[in-house]
Write an enzyme that holds these catalytic residues in place. Structure first.
Site, PDB file in Angstrom:
ATOM      1  N   CYS A  68       6.348  -2.215  52.850  1.00 31.09           N
ATOM      2  CA  CYS A  68       7.468  -3.060  53.258  1.00 31.09           C
ATOM      3  C   CYS A  68       7.242  -4.454  52.689  1.00 31.09           C
ATOM      4  O   CYS A  68       6.127  -4.813  52.332  1.00 31.09           O
ATOM      5  CB  CYS A  68       7.566  -3.155  54.771  1.00 31.09           C
ATOM      6  SG  CYS A  68       7.862  -1.574  55.572  1.00 31.09           S
ATOM      7  N   GLU A 117      15.197  -7.948  60.921  1.00 29.66           N
ATOM      8  CA  GLU A 117      15.416  -7.815  59.482  1.00 29.66           C
ATOM      9  C   GLU A 117      16.634  -6.971  59.127  1.00 29.66           C
ATOM     10  O   GLU A 117      16.893  -5.945  59.760  1.00 29.66           O
ATOM     11  CB  GLU A 117      14.179  -7.173  58.831  1.00 29.66           C
ATOM     12  CG  GLU A 117      12.932  -8.010  58.981  1.00 29.66           C
ATOM     13  CD  GLU A 117      11.702  -7.391  58.342  1.00 29.66           C
ATOM     14  OE1 GLU A 117      10.785  -8.158  58.006  1.00 29.66           O
ATOM     15  OE2 GLU A 117      11.652  -6.163  58.175  1.00 29.66           O
TER      16      GLU A 117
END
EC number: 5.3.3.2
Length: 193
Positions: A68, A117
């Site tokens: 990520c 996010e």
């Protein structure tokens, strides 16, 4: 990576509203920002899992999907995926495909630290072994996709909160991760279109 790396802040519609130092973004009131998740597969359809480094601020030592990260300001998401895979896992990428352009999540750690996010999800194909960077990754392992997905869906595998939310959406794309349909880039957040 440098300590002055910035992330892109966005509004609820995915429009850019500024940047902030990555080192200062994650706390108890984390602003919505751009990120990505990637799932790295080999040609046999095995998934590369990674265990986050134990000293990381968010979800230390947690097993998760392959990699990520956050795109830099004005950086295309596929470029960010390639950059982070090279840095975190020493991998050269054969292909990067958008899978879930609209994925977003918010998760809170036991200590109150928040992740917040807009986080499109990508499939990556590689043909080499990972060389983990100990600054980012404590361990890696390959696992057949179906075994991994079944263990996440049953709750048998302790996995990061974002991966726990992503796996059911990926399973819905079909049983073979190498033939999943590619997502529409027009559905990405405006900040990275």
């Amino acid at each position: 990576m440098t300590n002055d790396e910035h992330v892109v802040l966005v509004d609820g519609e995915g429009n850019p509203i500024g940047t902030a130092p990555k080192a200062e973004v994650h706390g108890t009131d984390t602003p919505l920002h751009l990120a990505f998740s990637s799932y790295v597969f080999d040609r046999e359809g095995r998934l590369l899992l990674s265990q986050r480094a134990g000293h990381k601020l968010t979800w230390p030592a947690q097993w998760t999907n392959s990699c990520c990260g956050h795109p830099l300001p004005d950086e295309a998401l596929p470029t960010a995926v390639i950059r982070r895979l090279r840095y975190e896992l020493g991998l050269a990428v054969e292909s990067v495909d958008l899978l879930l352009p609209r994925f977003a999540y918010r998760a809170v750690m036991d200590n109150g630290t928040v992740e917040n996010e807009l986080c499109p999800v990508y499939r990556v194909i590689v043909s080499e072994e990972a060389v983990p960077n100990p600054e980012e990754v404590d361990a890696v392992r390959w696992m057949p996709w179906k075994q991994f997905a079944d263990m996440v869906l049953s709750g048998e595998m302790d996995i990061s909160p974002w991966a726990r939310e992503q796996v059911p959406q990926l399973v819905a794309l079909g049983p073979d991760p190498l033939t999943w349909p590619v997502g529409d880039p027009a559905e990405l957040p405006a900040a990275v279109r």
